[in-house]
Design a protein around this motif. Structure first.
Motif, mmCIF file in Angstrom:
data_model
loop_
_atom_site.group_PDB
_atom_site.id
_atom_site.type_symbol
_atom_site.label_atom_id
_atom_site.label_comp_id
_atom_site.label_asym_id
_atom_site.label_seq_id
_atom_site.Cartn_x
_atom_site.Cartn_y
_atom_site.Cartn_z
ATOM 1 N N GLN A 12 13.465 14.315 -16.028
ATOM 2 C CA GLN A 12 12.714 15.544 -15.876
ATOM 3 C C GLN A 12 11.313 15.330 -16.406
ATOM 4 N N SER A 13 10.355 16.049 -15.825
ATOM 5 C CA SER A 13 8.954 15.827 -16.148
ATOM 6 C C SER A 13 8.330 17.098 -16.726
ATOM 7 N N GLU A 202 4.402 7.919 -22.413
ATOM 8 C CA GLU A 202 4.914 8.148 -21.060
ATOM 9 C C GLU A 202 6.139 9.059 -21.048
ATOM 10 N N GLY A 203 6.714 9.280 -22.206
ATOM 11 C CA GLY A 203 7.873 10.153 -22.238
ATOM 12 C C GLY A 203 8.609 10.070 -23.555
ATOM 13 N N VAL A 204 9.764 10.708 -23.598
ATOM 14 C CA VAL A 204 10.606 10.706 -24.788
ATOM 15 C C VAL A 204 12.054 10.716 -24.340
ATOM 16 N N VAL A 213 18.825 11.360 -22.294
ATOM 17 C CA VAL A 213 18.030 11.838 -21.178
ATOM 18 C C VAL A 213 16.586 11.397 -21.377
ATOM 19 N N ARG A 214 16.028 10.830 -20.315
ATOM 20 C CA ARG A 214 14.623 10.416 -20.352
ATOM 21 C C ARG A 214 13.771 11.543 -19.788
ATOM 22 N N LEU A 215 12.869 12.057 -20.616
ATOM 23 C CA LEU A 215 11.922 13.083 -20.195
ATOM 24 C C LEU A 215 10.549 12.440 -20.069
ATOM 25 N N THR A 216 9.932 12.570 -18.915
ATOM 26 C CA THR A 216 8.611 11.988 -18.739
ATOM 27 C C THR A 216 7.544 13.011 -19.098
ATOM 28 N N THR A 217 6.516 12.536 -19.760
ATOM 29 C CA THR A 217 5.402 13.400 -20.176
ATOM 30 C C THR A 217 4.257 12.526 -20.646
ATOM 31 N N PRO A 218 3.019 12.947 -20.443
ATOM 32 C CA PRO A 218 1.883 12.198 -20.992
ATOM 33 C C PRO A 218 1.543 12.590 -22.420
ATOM 34 N N GLU A 517 -5.855 19.487 -27.154
ATOM 35 C CA GLU A 517 -6.066 18.110 -26.726
ATOM 36 C C GLU A 517 -4.986 17.655 -25.753
ATOM 37 N N ALA A 518 -3.749 18.089 -25.975
ATOM 38 C CA ALA A 518 -2.678 17.733 -25.060
ATOM 39 C C ALA A 518 -2.948 18.270 -23.661
ATOM 40 N N ALA A 519 -3.502 19.465 -23.587
ATOM 41 C CA ALA A 519 -3.805 20.062 -22.283
ATOM 42 C C ALA A 519 -4.825 19.230 -21.506
ATOM 43 N N LYS A 520 -5.700 18.535 -22.210
ATOM 44 C CA LYS A 520 -6.718 17.729 -21.545
ATOM 45 C C LYS A 520 -6.120 16.504 -20.842
ATOM 46 N N ARG A 521 -4.934 16.087 -21.279
ATOM 47 C CA ARG A 521 -4.305 14.904 -20.685
ATOM 48 C C ARG A 521 -3.414 15.261 -19.503
ATOM 49 N N ARG A 522 -3.337 16.527 -19.194
ATOM 50 C CA ARG A 522 -2.484 16.949 -18.082
ATOM 51 C C ARG A 522 -2.961 16.323 -16.772
ATOM 52 N N LYS A 523 -2.046 15.740 -16.055
ATOM 53 C CA LYS A 523 -2.386 15.062 -14.799
ATOM 54 C C LYS A 523 -2.294 16.031 -13.622
#
Length: 523
Positions: A12-13, A202-204, A213-218, A517-523
């Motif tokens: 899940q992303s 890249e995730g957690v 469970v692999r969760l993808t996130t920047p 700052e996290a919001a700035k990395r949103r793809k």
């Protein structure tokens, strides 16, 4: 770093994943949403079950230390002051210089000046943000930070704001705000691994039931506290005697954030030999806080009386400074005493000044006596080893106070100021003084309660950038792309001691920065 195989579950992303459901983590999630990330793209995870939501923030009094210009600056954000009451309040401004000096002074000038500046400069805006964004129900803290003296509510110690219903109110407001933003929380979901590539996070990997469970996130924001609830880590970092400290808050802060971050090269900073501790009810649970009584186990009335150890001896200057500036270090001193407990003592001069939420009949076991001898006998049942030494301690103390009063007949006792009422006269003085608020303990009935050391949070943690809350790399001292940190996991801010109310403020300041700052990395 590759993730373990995940059976029968699709990845899940998310745009932002926050580890920790407390005050700081909630601030980060809500800040990211305010900065443009849809609520459905933000996930909060916590290894605790839902009934333990809120981390250590739940167990606080909700106090937020902030720079302010005086009463008029705060009236618009508090909910418990009408015009009539406002005319009875004495409140000095609390400046950036005072806030900075308090942190640096109590930390023996070891605190990172850049982190301190970030907290101080951001404190008032953070409080305003909590009101506007979270609908935080702030109050003036009459019950904890003011005394009614000659008809005036006199605030003391630089700290004036609390939250309705304390930490419970803090977390309740956050949960409602998160729900309104459409931000989901997964409980019973420990983070077990950060996924890190050339471009950063890249995730957690999380544990969901029996599955990984692999969760993808920047972006990952670590807000899962220190290691204070781990007996093993307390012994390793703080010393073996800290294994017997009582855990004030959540039992789930066991150092997971340190393990996760250092596994990908994060830098550690701060005072790994220090922690926030306090005078705590000796009959409180040992390994976790109480979700009902929460902060009521605090026993902070010692400046008005005396503290003696099991040998019947005083061991600190109870009137050294306002309670805000001494309780964190006096908890440590209690732990060092024989048996790791002490007794707080008062007489009828001051019993009426003790706060009901900490010393009410339903909150603490009270030991009453009509004479010092009777008090000594009753305390012997509770662990006092030397009744005669206790009686000598009281006699020596009372003689020193009376001598000082004789020499200074115009001085008036006032609990709202550092009044100089002392044991240190020219004719008599004590090896361990009481520098303020010294009255004779000679008027029955006498009251005692047994207290121990409660550990709140640990001071050592992760190195972060003061402007972005980004976690720094040990090898490059540069931010690890996509990894942020806030709350009690931040290292380098507090050393040895801390001014009360700074923890929640720091969590909000760096939580807001992390979300932005996290919001700035949103793809």
């Amino acid at each position: 770093m590759s993730a373990p195989a995940v059976p029968n579950l699709e990845p899940q992303s998310y745009d932002v994943i926050v580890v920790g459901s407390g005050h700081a983590g909630s601030c980060a999630a809500l800040s990211a949403h305010e900065s443009g990330v849809p609520g459905s793209r933000i996930l909060v995870i916590d290894k605790c079950p839902e009934e333990w939501v809120g981390g250590n923030g739940y167990f606080t009094a909700g106090a937020h230390r902030t720079v302010h210009k005086g009463l008029e600056d705060l009236l618009s954000i508090v909910q418990n002051v009408d015009k009539e009451t406002a005319f009875t309040i004495d409140m000095d401004p609390y400046t950036s210089e005072q806030f900075t000096e308090d942190i640096m002074r109590l930390g023996n000038n070891r605190s990172d000046p850049k982190l301190v500046k970030a907290v101080v400069d951001g404190s008032r805006d953070a409080v305003g943000w909590l009101v506007a964004r979270v609908k935080m129900p702030f109050l003036l803290s009459f019950n904890r930070q003011a005394y009614l003296v000659n008809g005036r509510q006199k605030f003391w110690g630089g700290l004036v704001l609390s939250v309705q219903d304390g930490g419970k109110g803090v977390i309740r407001a956050h949960r409602e705000a998160l729900k309104g933003a459409g931000i989901e929380t997964w409980f019973d979901t420990p983070a077990v691994e950060l996924i890190y590539g050339n471009g950063g996070i890249e995730g957690v990997v999380v544990q969901r039931g029996e599955n990984l469970v692999r969760l993808t996130t920047p972006c990952v924001v670590l807000a899962c506290g220190g290691y204070e609830a781990s007996t093993e880590l307390r012994g390793r970092y703080l010393g073996e005697h800290w294994k017997r400290a009582k855990v004030r808050g959540t039992p789930y802060n066991t150092g997971d954030g340190l393990t996760l971050a250092t596994s990908i090269g994060a830098a550690l900073r701060g005072d790994f030999n220090g922690c926030h501790s306090t005078c705590w009810d000796a009959n409180a649970p040992s390994d976790h806080g109480d979700r009902v009584l929460s902060n009521q186990f605090t026993k902070s009335g010692y400046p008005l009386g005396l503290m003696v150890n099991a040998r019947g001896e005083r061991f600190v200057d109870e009137g050294e400074d306002f309670r805000n500036y001494t309780y964190a270090k006096f908890g440590r001193e209690i732990l060092l005493q024989p048996g790791g407990f002490v007794f707080q003592l008062w007489d009828s001069h001051v019993v009426g000044w003790l706060r009901d939420e900490e010393y009410g009949d339903a909150v603490v076991k009270k030991i009453w006596a009509q004479t010092p001898e009777e008090l000594a006998d009753k305390l012997a049942v509770e662990g006092l080893e030397d009744k005669h030494r206790l009686l000598r301690t009281l006699e020596e103390y009372n003689n020193a106070v009376q001598a000082f009063i004789t020499e200074n007949p115009s001085l008036r006792w006032d609990p709202a100021i550092m009044d100089g009422s002392s044991t240190q006269g020219s004719s008599k003085s004590l090896t361990i003084p009481k520098s303020n608020w010294a009255l004779p303990v000679d008027q029955p009935p006498f009251l005692a309660v047994k207290v121990s050391c409660g550990i709140t949070f640990t001071f050592g943690g992760l190195a972060i950038h003061p402007d972005t809350a980004a976690v720094l790399s040990e090898s490059t001292v540069e931010p690890i792309p996509g990894l942020f940190c806030t709350g009690e996991l931040v290292g380098g801010l507090f050393y040895s001691n801390y001014p009360g109310g700074s923890g929640l403020t720091a969590g909000a300041v760096f939580g807001i920065k992390a979300g932005q700052e996290a919001a700035k990395r949103r793809k």
